[in-house]
Design an enzyme around this catalytic site. Structure first.
Site, PDB file in Angstrom:
ATOM      1  N   ARG A   1     -49.760 -25.902   7.788  1.00  0.00           N
ATOM      2  CA  ARG A   1     -49.969 -24.686   8.557  1.00  0.00           C
ATOM      3  C   ARG A   1     -49.490 -24.937   9.983  1.00  0.00           C
ATOM      4  O   ARG A   1     -49.742 -26.004  10.553  1.00  0.00           O
ATOM      5  CB  ARG A   1     -51.449 -24.260   8.568  1.00  0.00           C
ATOM      6  CG  ARG A   1     -51.916 -23.594   7.291  1.00  0.00           C
ATOM      7  CD  ARG A   1     -51.283 -22.230   7.101  1.00  0.00           C
ATOM      8  NE  ARG A   1     -51.759 -21.527   5.919  1.00  0.00           N
ATOM      9  CZ  ARG A   1     -51.228 -21.620   4.713  1.00  0.00           C
ATOM     10  NH1 ARG A   1     -50.204 -22.438   4.509  1.00  0.00           N
ATOM     11  NH2 ARG A   1     -51.717 -20.919   3.712  1.00  0.00           N
TER      12      ARG A   1
ATOM     13  N   GLU B   1     -45.834 -16.158  12.459  1.00  0.00           N
ATOM     14  CA  GLU B   1     -44.906 -15.897  11.372  1.00  0.00           C
ATOM     15  C   GLU B   1     -44.817 -14.395  11.116  1.00  0.00           C
ATOM     16  O   GLU B   1     -45.846 -13.719  11.118  1.00  0.00           O
ATOM     17  CB  GLU B   1     -45.365 -16.626  10.100  1.00  0.00           C
ATOM     18  CG  GLU B   1     -45.395 -18.136  10.257  1.00  0.00           C
ATOM     19  CD  GLU B   1     -45.847 -18.865   8.990  1.00  0.00           C
ATOM     20  OE1 GLU B   1     -46.107 -18.189   7.966  1.00  0.00           O
ATOM     21  OE2 GLU B   1     -45.928 -20.102   9.021  1.00  0.00           O
TER      22      GLU B   1
ATOM     23  N   HIS C   1     -41.518 -20.472   5.523  1.00  0.00           N
ATOM     24  CA  HIS C   1     -42.800 -20.560   4.811  1.00  0.00           C
ATOM     25  C   HIS C   1     -42.596 -20.257   3.320  1.00  0.00           C
ATOM     26  O   HIS C   1     -43.257 -19.397   2.740  1.00  0.00           O
ATOM     27  CB  HIS C   1     -43.835 -19.614   5.410  1.00  0.00           C
ATOM     28  CG  HIS C   1     -45.248 -20.006   5.086  1.00  0.00           C
ATOM     29  ND1 HIS C   1     -46.322 -19.672   5.861  1.00  0.00           N
ATOM     30  CD2 HIS C   1     -45.760 -20.722   4.053  1.00  0.00           C
ATOM     31  CE1 HIS C   1     -47.438 -20.150   5.335  1.00  0.00           C
ATOM     32  NE2 HIS C   1     -47.119 -20.801   4.225  1.00  0.00           N
TER      33      HIS C   1
END
Length: 302
Positions: free
Chosen positions: A229, A258, A277
């Protein structure tokens, strides 16, 4: 009872419809991965269960869904998108899914590590621009891979690292053992590793844990990989370490914000490989993810 997958991508929507059994509770698939929090109550309606892939779920929004009692978060990082304790206080239980993407994420971290060592993407950008930026790489065989966090993904990364002849050391918040892996205090892992790879869940204890002091303890020219993360790492401190050369190259799949904003400082650094991601996005992992979400849904419907 009925359920709604509120923010399904096309691929996860297809998997859900393929794997759902006829005797499962009705599951409505909203194929809009860009749904906003304000749109959630209308999509949820009177559903009892929702599946959430990556959309923020503020508690006040969830409270506007009259029958909502269960949230199945499609992964482990629910805290990046909601407050499970607050939701529990209003009678909504959050369920997370572990293990479905261990191999997929570890393979992504492994790939980012190799790119950091060989500068493939940097050379690719240069060649496409008409240049010929021949870059010296680093041989990883015999080097030390340091794992910060040793859950399922860390264990898979250790297996891959050992398979190519790397020494693997690790630090974990609770005691662990694993064949061929040496567990050491965090400071020693940071100091000894040629590659540092982050495999921590995000919580109050780990938020911002990899800070300037941690980067200072790493080897000069370390390779740094984060597929966990973004908020586990102090992003500003990481950027400073990249700019100074303390970090020779970073491979990143996750970020504090993000999607990564346009003109973000990371996009202007040559010694960074950026992915979106997507470490867990494989057909195999998607099947495991949806199967686990279905299992949660069947369990709470009993």
């Amino acid at each position: 009872m009925k359920a709604v997958f509120i923010d399904a991508s096309e691929s996860l929507g297809d998997v859900t419809e393929r794997l759902r059994l006829n005797d499962d509770m009705p599951i409505s698939v909203n194929r809009n991965p860009d749904i906003t929090p304000d749109e959630i109550p209308a999509v949820v309606g009177d559903a009892d269960v929702i599946w959430v892939d990556h959309t923020s779920l503020p508690t006040d929004i969830a409270s506007q869904c009259p029958n909502l009692r269960h949230v199945v978060f499609m992964g482990t990082g629910a805290r990046s998108y909601m407050d499970p304790e607050e939701l529990a206080e209003v009678g909504i239980q959050v369920h997370i899914i572990k293990g479905y993407g261990d191999t997929a994420v570890a393979e992504c971290a492994f790939g980012l590590m190799w790119d950091a060592a060989k500068s493939f993407t940097r050379m690719d950008r240069g060649v496409r621009a008409g240049g010929w930026p021949r870059t010296d790489g680093v041989e990883l065989t015999g080097k030390t891979l340091g794992l910060i966090g040793f859950g399922g993904i860390g264990a898979e990364m250790a297996r891959l690292g050992r398979g190519v002849g790397m020494r693997v050391i690790a630090w974990n918040r609770s005691p662990k053992t694993s064949e061929g892996v040496e567990f050491l205090p965090l400071d020693q892992v940071l100091a000894q590793s040629h590659v540092v790879s982050i495999h921590l869940l995000l919580n109050d204890e780990t938020r911002g844990m990899i800070d300037a002091a941690c980067f200072e303890k790493m080897r000069d020219g370390v390779l740094f990989v984060n597929t966990a993360r973004g908020a586990v790492v102090d992003e500003e401190a990481m950027i400073q370490a990249l700019e100074s050369g303390k970090i020779a190259h970073a491979g990143l799949d996750v970020y504090e914000t993000e999607p990564l904003p346009a003109e973000h400082p990371l996009t202007r650094l040559e010694n960074v490989t950026l992915s979106a991601h997507s470490a867990f996005r494989t057909p195999e992992a998607s099947d495991k993810l949806v199967q686990a979400a279905l299992a949660h849904t069947r369990r709470v419907s009993r």
